[in-house]
Design a protein around this motif. Structure first.
Motif, PDB file in Angstrom:
ATOM      1  N   ARG A  26     104.198 138.551  24.232  1.00  0.00           N
ATOM      2  CA  ARG A  26     102.858 138.737  24.778  1.00  0.00           C
ATOM      3  C   ARG A  26     102.877 139.009  26.270  1.00  0.00           C
ATOM      4  O   ARG A  26     101.924 139.481  26.810  1.00  0.00           O
ATOM      5  CB  ARG A  26     102.054 137.461  24.504  1.00  0.00           C
ATOM      6  CG  ARG A  26     100.609 137.710  24.123  1.00  0.00           C
ATOM      7  CD  ARG A  26     100.061 136.442  23.540  1.00  0.00           C
ATOM      8  NE  ARG A  26     100.275 135.327  24.465  1.00  0.00           N
ATOM      9  CZ  ARG A  26      99.319 134.494  24.845  1.00  0.00           C
ATOM     10  NH1 ARG A  26      98.103 134.695  24.398  1.00  0.00           N
ATOM     11  NH2 ARG A  26      99.556 133.512  25.645  1.00  0.00           N
ATOM     12  N   GLY A  27     103.960 138.650  26.949  1.00  0.00           N
ATOM     13  CA  GLY A  27     103.963 138.667  28.405  1.00  0.00           C
ATOM     14  C   GLY A  27     103.481 139.980  28.971  1.00  0.00           C
ATOM     15  O   GLY A  27     104.035 141.027  28.635  1.00  0.00           O
ATOM     16  N   PRO A  28     102.413 140.008  29.789  1.00  0.00           N
ATOM     17  CA  PRO A  28     101.932 141.299  30.263  1.00  0.00           C
ATOM     18  C   PRO A  28     102.957 142.016  31.135  1.00  0.00           C
ATOM     19  O   PRO A  28     103.229 143.199  30.961  1.00  0.00           O
ATOM     20  CB  PRO A  28     100.668 140.969  31.020  1.00  0.00           C
ATOM     21  CG  PRO A  28     100.756 139.522  31.321  1.00  0.00           C
ATOM     22  CD  PRO A  28     101.582 138.904  30.258  1.00  0.00           C
ATOM     23  N   THR A  29     103.589 141.275  32.067  1.00  0.00           N
ATOM     24  CA  THR A  29     104.476 141.988  33.005  1.00  0.00           C
ATOM     25  C   THR A  29     105.932 141.695  32.642  1.00  0.00           C
ATOM     26  O   THR A  29     106.217 140.779  31.871  1.00  0.00           O
ATOM     27  CB  THR A  29     104.219 141.482  34.435  1.00  0.00           C
ATOM     28  OG1 THR A  29     104.529 140.081  34.415  1.00  0.00           O
ATOM     29  CG2 THR A  29     102.802 141.681  34.843  1.00  0.00           C
ATOM     30  N   ILE A  30     106.829 142.469  33.226  1.00  0.00           N
ATOM     31  CA  ILE A  30     108.254 142.302  32.927  1.00  0.00           C
ATOM     32  C   ILE A  30     108.758 140.937  33.389  1.00  0.00           C
ATOM     33  O   ILE A  30     109.465 140.254  32.641  1.00  0.00           O
ATOM     34  CB  ILE A  30     109.059 143.449  33.568  1.00  0.00           C
ATOM     35  CG1 ILE A  30     108.617 144.764  32.941  1.00  0.00           C
ATOM     36  CG2 ILE A  30     110.538 143.262  33.397  1.00  0.00           C
ATOM     37  CD1 ILE A  30     109.089 145.956  33.695  1.00  0.00           C
ATOM     38  N   PRO A  31     108.415 140.462  34.616  1.00  0.00           N
ATOM     39  CA  PRO A  31     108.920 139.129  35.010  1.00  0.00           C
ATOM     40  C   PRO A  31     108.495 138.026  34.051  1.00  0.00           C
ATOM     41  O   PRO A  31     109.251 137.075  33.851  1.00  0.00           O
ATOM     42  CB  PRO A  31     108.310 138.928  36.396  1.00  0.00           C
ATOM     43  CG  PRO A  31     108.067 140.250  36.910  1.00  0.00           C
ATOM     44  CD  PRO A  31     107.733 141.105  35.742  1.00  0.00           C
ATOM     45  N   ASP A  32     107.305 138.162  33.419  1.00  0.00           N
ATOM     46  CA  ASP A  32     106.926 137.120  32.450  1.00  0.00           C
ATOM     47  C   ASP A  32     107.929 137.043  31.323  1.00  0.00           C
ATOM     48  O   ASP A  32     108.404 135.977  30.950  1.00  0.00           O
ATOM     49  CB  ASP A  32     105.548 137.460  31.866  1.00  0.00           C
ATOM     50  CG  ASP A  32     104.464 137.222  32.881  1.00  0.00           C
ATOM     51  OD1 ASP A  32     104.558 136.213  33.578  1.00  0.00           O
ATOM     52  OD2 ASP A  32     103.578 138.065  32.996  1.00  0.00           O
TER      53      ASP A  32
END
Lengths: 89, 122, 83
Positions: A26-32
Motif C-alpha cells: 500500500r505504501g504510497p512512496t518508495i521510502p515507505d
C-alpha cells in the motif's frame, strides 16, 4: 516448555509479517515500501533464530546474521539512489 | 534450576517482543505519512527484534535439549541482536535523510518543518 | 515436521504475490523493492529446506548486488517504464 513459548510467538510474528506486507503493497512512496521491507526483514531475523532453536541445528542462525547485514545494505542502496548522487560511478 | 529461570525470562522477553512487533506493524499501517512511520519502524526493529533476540538467546542458553549447540545458537542470537541494534537505526536514518532530501516523501499533515526552514539537508 | 510445511506454504504465498507484483509494476524502483521482498521470502524457504549454505549464497546476490546493479541502471535510464 520451550516449544509452547515458541508455539505462542510464531503466530504473532506471522500476523506482524502480513501487516508489514500490506504496508509494502500500500505504501504510497518508495521510502515507505523500503522502510516496511527493512522492518520486515529485521523481524525475520528473529523468526530465523527462534526457528533454529526449534529445529535444533547450530548452523542455521548464520543465515539470520547475514540477512540483517544485507537488509542494511539494501537500505543504503535505495537511499543513495533516492539522493541522486553518485551510485559508485 | 537455572534453566527454568532462563527459559521463563527468555520466553517473557520473546512474547513481549512479539506483541511489540505486532503493535509496530499495526502502527505502520495507521500512521499518516512516512516520517511518522519511522517511529513505528523503530519500535518494530528495536522493540520487535532486539528484545526477542535477547529472549531467544536466554531461551537457547537455558534449553537443555540443545546440548552443546545452545552456546552456538545463543551466541549467534546475541551477535544478531547487537547487529540489529546498530544497523536498524542507521538504515532508517539514511532512508529518512534521502526521503527528505529527494522530496519523495511529502510531509502531509504539516505543522512545521524545521529541516526545510534550515535550508534542507546539505 | 508439519510446522515446516505450513510455514513453507505461507512463505511461498508471499513470494508469489511479490513476484506477480514485481512483473506487472510500471515503476521500476518499486519492482526492485518487490523483487527484494520475493528474494527474502525465498531465503526463508531455503532456510526451511534446511539449506543454510545455499541461503547464504542466494541472499547477498538477490538482496544486495542485484538491486544495486538494477538501481544503477535505472539511474542511467528512465525510471517509469513507458507502455
Amino acid at each position: 516448555m520451550v516449544t509452547t513459548i515458541i508455539a505462542v510467538a510464531i503466530p504473532i510474528f506471522v500476523v506482524a509479517y502480513v501487516l508489514y506486507f500490506i504496508r509494502v503493497l500500500r505504501g504510497p512512496t518508495i521510502p515507505d515500501r523500503v522502510l516496511a521491507v527493512d522492518a520486515l526483514s529485521f523481524d525475520l531475523v528473529v523468526f530465523l533464530i527462534v526457528l533454529s532453536i526449534l529445529f535444533r541445528s547450530p548452523i542455521l542462525p548464520a543465515v539470520a546474521i547475514v540477512l540483517a547485514l544485507w537488509t542494511y545494505a539494501l537500505d543504503i542502496f535505495i537511499a543513495k539512489y533516492l539522493e541522486r548522487k553518485e551510485m559508485g560511478e | 534450576m537455572y534453566d527454568y529461570i532462563l527459559i521463563t525470562i527468555g520466553g517473557f522477553l520473546l512474547v513481549v517482543g512479539a506483541l511489540c512487533d505486532l503493535i509496530a506493524a499495526i502502527g505502520m499501517n495507521r500512521f499518516p505519512n512516512f516520517f511518522v512511520r519511522l517511529h513505528a519502524a523503530t519500535v518494530g526493529t528495536i522493540g520487535g527484534a532486539f528484545y526477542p533476540l535477547i529472549g531467544a538467546a536466554l531461551i537457547a542458553f537455558g534449553s537443555e535439549f540443545l546440548g552443546n549447540y545452545r552456546w552456538f545458537v545463543g551466541g549467534a542470537s546475541i551477535v544478531a541482536a547487537f547487529l540489529v541494534l546498530i544497523l536498524a537505526p542507521a538504515g532508517s536514518h539514511a532512508l529518512a535523510r534521502a526521503a527528505h532530501k529527494s522530496k519523495t516523501a511529502i510531509v502531509h499533515p504539516k505543522v512545521v518543518d524545521h529541516l526545510e526552514e534550515d535550508g534542507g539537508v546539505k | 515436521m508439519d510446522l515446516t510445511y505450513l510455514l513453507l506454504a505461507v512463505v511461498m504465498v508471499f513470494a508469489l504475490i511479490a513476484t506477480y507484483l514485481a512483473i506487472v509494476e510500471r515503476n521500476l524502483v518499486r519492482a526492485v523493492v518487490y523483487s527484494a521482498v520475493q528474494s527474502i521470502a525465498f531465503t526463508l524457504a531455503l532456510y526451511l529446506f534446511r539449506a543454510p549454505d545455499i541461503a547464504l549464497v542466494y541472499l547477498p546476490i538477490t538482496v544486495g548486488i542485484y538491486p544495486a546493479a538494477i538501481l544503477f541502471l535505472i539511474k542511467k535510464t528512465e525510471e517509469v517504464e513507458q507502455p
